[in-house]
Write a protein that holds these residues in place. Structure first.
Motif, PDB file in Angstrom:
ATOM      1  N   CYS A  61      -3.540   2.029 -15.378  1.00  0.00           N
ATOM      2  CA  CYS A  61      -4.240   1.222 -16.387  1.00  0.00           C
ATOM      3  C   CYS A  61      -4.837  -0.038 -15.768  1.00  0.00           C
ATOM      4  CB  CYS A  61      -3.281   0.846 -17.512  1.00  0.00           C
ATOM      5  SG  CYS A  61      -2.809   2.210 -18.592  1.00  0.00           S
ATOM      6  N   PHE A  62      -4.061  -0.740 -14.952  1.00  0.00           N
ATOM      7  CA  PHE A  62      -4.559  -1.975 -14.345  1.00  0.00           C
ATOM      8  C   PHE A  62      -5.705  -1.698 -13.372  1.00  0.00           C
ATOM      9  CE2 PHE A  62       0.016  -3.670 -14.921  1.00  0.00           C
ATOM     10  CZ  PHE A  62      -0.284  -4.048 -16.223  1.00  0.00           C
ATOM     11  N   LYS A  63      -5.601  -0.587 -12.635  1.00  0.00           N
ATOM     12  CA  LYS A  63      -6.689  -0.243 -11.722  1.00  0.00           C
ATOM     13  C   LYS A  63      -7.953   0.131 -12.487  1.00  0.00           C
ATOM     14  CE  LYS A  63      -4.093   1.206  -7.629  1.00  0.00           C
ATOM     15  NZ  LYS A  63      -3.791   2.331  -6.700  1.00  0.00           N
ATOM     16  N   GLU A 100     -14.900  -8.332 -11.108  1.00  0.00           N
ATOM     17  CA  GLU A 100     -14.897  -9.750 -10.768  1.00  0.00           C
ATOM     18  C   GLU A 100     -13.881 -10.564 -11.569  1.00  0.00           C
ATOM     19  OE1 GLU A 100     -16.864 -11.429  -8.217  1.00  0.00           O
ATOM     20  OE2 GLU A 100     -16.606  -9.319  -7.731  1.00  0.00           O
ATOM     21  N   ARG A 101     -13.098  -9.911 -12.404  1.00  0.00           N
ATOM     22  CA  ARG A 101     -12.096 -10.641 -13.184  1.00  0.00           C
ATOM     23  C   ARG A 101     -10.776 -10.716 -12.416  1.00  0.00           C
ATOM     24  NH1 ARG A 101     -13.169  -8.723 -19.463  1.00  0.00           N
ATOM     25  NH2 ARG A 101     -15.358  -9.404 -19.527  1.00  0.00           N
ATOM     26  N   LEU A 102     -10.121 -11.844 -12.530  1.00  0.00           N
ATOM     27  CA  LEU A 102      -8.881 -12.070 -11.788  1.00  0.00           C
ATOM     28  C   LEU A 102      -7.664 -11.461 -12.475  1.00  0.00           C
ATOM     29  CD1 LEU A 102      -9.247 -15.795 -10.650  1.00  0.00           C
ATOM     30  CD2 LEU A 102      -9.847 -13.727  -9.406  1.00  0.00           C
ATOM     31  N   LEU A 147      -1.509  -6.581 -11.460  1.00  0.00           N
ATOM     32  CA  LEU A 147      -1.056  -5.683 -10.399  1.00  0.00           C
ATOM     33  C   LEU A 147      -0.042  -6.371  -9.483  1.00  0.00           C
ATOM     34  CD1 LEU A 147      -4.401  -3.888  -9.495  1.00  0.00           C
ATOM     35  CD2 LEU A 147      -2.300  -2.769 -10.274  1.00  0.00           C
ATOM     36  N   ALA A 148      -0.296  -7.646  -9.178  1.00  0.00           N
ATOM     37  CA  ALA A 148       0.659  -8.394  -8.345  1.00  0.00           C
ATOM     38  C   ALA A 148       2.020  -8.466  -9.033  1.00  0.00           C
ATOM     39  CB  ALA A 148       0.123  -9.792  -8.075  1.00  0.00           C
ATOM     40  N   LYS A 149       2.034  -8.721 -10.341  1.00  0.00           N
ATOM     41  CA  LYS A 149       3.303  -8.780 -11.086  1.00  0.00           C
ATOM     42  C   LYS A 149       3.988  -7.410 -11.118  1.00  0.00           C
ATOM     43  CE  LYS A 149       4.110 -11.646 -14.129  1.00  0.00           C
ATOM     44  NZ  LYS A 149       5.152 -12.695 -14.306  1.00  0.00           N
ATOM     45  N   LYS A 191       1.503  -4.757  -1.163  1.00  0.00           N
ATOM     46  CA  LYS A 191       0.498  -4.692  -2.221  1.00  0.00           C
ATOM     47  C   LYS A 191       0.558  -5.928  -3.120  1.00  0.00           C
ATOM     48  CE  LYS A 191      -0.038   0.327  -2.586  1.00  0.00           C
ATOM     49  NZ  LYS A 191       0.049   1.506  -3.500  1.00  0.00           N
ATOM     50  N   ALA A 192       1.775  -6.394  -3.407  1.00  0.00           N
ATOM     51  CA  ALA A 192       1.916  -7.590  -4.236  1.00  0.00           C
ATOM     52  C   ALA A 192       1.287  -8.792  -3.543  1.00  0.00           C
ATOM     53  CB  ALA A 192       3.391  -7.858  -4.527  1.00  0.00           C
ATOM     54  N   ARG A 193       1.509  -8.913  -2.249  1.00  0.00           N
ATOM     55  CA  ARG A 193       0.932 -10.021  -1.492  1.00  0.00           C
ATOM     56  C   ARG A 193      -0.596  -9.938  -1.472  1.00  0.00           C
ATOM     57  NH1 ARG A 193       3.141  -8.908   2.940  1.00  0.00           N
ATOM     58  NH2 ARG A 193       5.107 -10.016   2.577  1.00  0.00           N
ATOM     59  N   ARG A 194      -1.106  -8.705  -1.324  1.00  0.00           N
ATOM     60  CA  ARG A 194      -2.555  -8.526  -1.284  1.00  0.00           C
ATOM     61  C   ARG A 194      -3.204  -8.892  -2.628  1.00  0.00           C
ATOM     62  NH1 ARG A 194      -3.868  -2.745  -0.854  1.00  0.00           N
ATOM     63  NH2 ARG A 194      -2.243  -2.848   0.751  1.00  0.00           N
TER      64      ARG A 194
END
Length: 395
Positions: free
Chosen positions: A324-326, A334-336, A342-344, A356-359
């Motif tokens: 879903c997030f992807k 362009e939205r953050l 995804l990081a969470k 992946k979280a760091r990226r």
């Protein structure tokens, strides 16, 4: 600031004046008598038109680029099913799939990613009719419009023909048929064009069976629409009551209220998101995700995917949440916010992936937001803590 309206007004007024003054015949005669001067005038007019187009483009350049990008993806969707279309009201779902597929395949310039967003309409009624009804619907619409226009010319209803002409020109780069007053105006102008009187002279009407059939169908569609829109005040009041219960945190009663309204309001994205939020607040996250599946059929707003991803994540369905997030990220690159989500997600202990979280966190910290806000600062503050925590862990 509607440039589409300016163009529609200028073109239709010139047509009406030209028809009254018979400019076409005068121009042909002048071209025959003085071909060199006529060529000079035509060249000058073409240059002026080009300069006007350039001026209109740079007046709101991003708006033009956004519409061109919408048309590009819309044409891609049309090419896959050109004859019968995808069905009434399917534009947002179809367009969302096309835009996500376009960016998901690694396509798209930085300019296209910057202007991409939530496309509620095609900004071209002809393209939108091709998406929803295919070539057959578009040909039927064009045939009906041209027949009405010709009848208006026969009866010398030049003013009403000009009004319909302006509506047709406006429809090339806007969405007038999606707004009720424009539709009413089009029906009224069409009826005026079909009138058989002009300046006291009664013109014998030529009966056209197909026009009659289409008129009956139009009346039938209007009747069905009126039936579907009945009791709007009651529906609005019941929706308001359900919202009140939801904001009062009486979630079980709110969900029952939404459930009773679902069959009547399942075309409304805002209602579906509210219903899903109430179910999620009750702890029924998977049921909420099913309601959002319906929302994705009537809306291409990336926020629907974000919400569904959060609900899947809370239910422990991390793979579904990641998809879903992807998908949200492909819809609006362009939205953050999708990067933040995804990081969470990758920081979840049961779905941990530090790389992946760091990226994703780094993208939130370094990527320029489309619109800066307080929410951006809060996300970056949280991502900064996440990055520092991983640095300490690695150390």
């Amino acid at each position: 600031m509607s440039r589409s309206a300016w163009v529609a007004i200028v073109v239709s007024l010139l047509w009406v004046l030209g028809t009254h003054k018979d400019w076409w015949t005068v121009s042909i005669n002048y071209a025959k008598q003085m071909p060199h001067k006529a060529a000079g005038y035509v060249t000058s007019v073409c240059i002026l038109v080009m300069l006007a187009c350039v001026l209109l483009f740079y007046l709101k350049a991003d708006s033009v680029r956004g519409r061109l990008f919408i048309w590009k993806n819309t044409c891609t969707a049309i090419a896959e099913q050109p004859f019968i279309g995808y069905g009434p009201g399917s534009f947002q779902m179809v367009y969302g799939n096309a835009q996500a597929a376009y960016f998901g395949a690694g396509n798209g310039t930085m300019e296209e990613k910057r202007v991409a967003g939530y496309a509620e309409y095609a900004f071209n009624e002809y393209l939108q009719s091709l998406v929803e009804g295919g070539g057959m619907l578009l040909l039927l619409m064009l045939w009906f419009g041209i027949s009405i226009f010709r009848q208006g010319l026969t009866y010398k209803r030049y003013g009403f023909c000009g009004a319909l002409f302006s509506l047709a020109v406006f429809a090339f780069s806007s969405y007038p048929l999606q707004i009720l007053p424009f539709g009413i105006a089009g029906v009224v102008f069409s009826a005026a064009c079909m009138s058989g009187k002009e300046k006291g002279v009664q013109i014998v009407k030529k009966r056209n069976l197909l026009v009659l059939i289409l008129s009956v169908l139009l009346c039938g569609c209007v009747g069905v629409g009126i039936c579907k829109l009945r009791n709007l005040d009651e529906l609005s009041e019941r929706w308001y009551n359900a919202n009140t219960l939801f904001y009062s945190q009486i979630y079980d009663a709110a969900s029952k209220g939404y459930e009773h309204l679902y069959s009547r309001l399942n075309y409304h994205p805002e209602f579906l998101v509210s219903y899903a939020s109430s179910l999620h607040s009750e702890g029924r996250s998977l049921e909420a995700c099913k309601i959002l599946e319906r929302a994705k059929q009537v809306s291409c707003n990336s926020e629907v995917w974000n919400v569904q991803g959060r609900y899947y994540q809370s239910a422990g369905y991390y793979r579904s949440a990641e998809l879903c997030f992807k998908r949200s990220l492909y819809l609006a690159p362009e939205r953050l916010y999708p990067y933040y989500l995804l990081a969470k997600l990758y920081a979840e202990p049961k779905f941990l992936n530090q790389e992946k979280a760091r990226r994703m966190a780094t993208m939130v910290m370094t990527k320029s937001p489309k619109v800066h806000s307080k929410a951006v600062d809060e996300m970056r503050k949280e991502m900064k803590l996440l990055l520092s925590r991983y640095k300490q862990t690695n150390y």
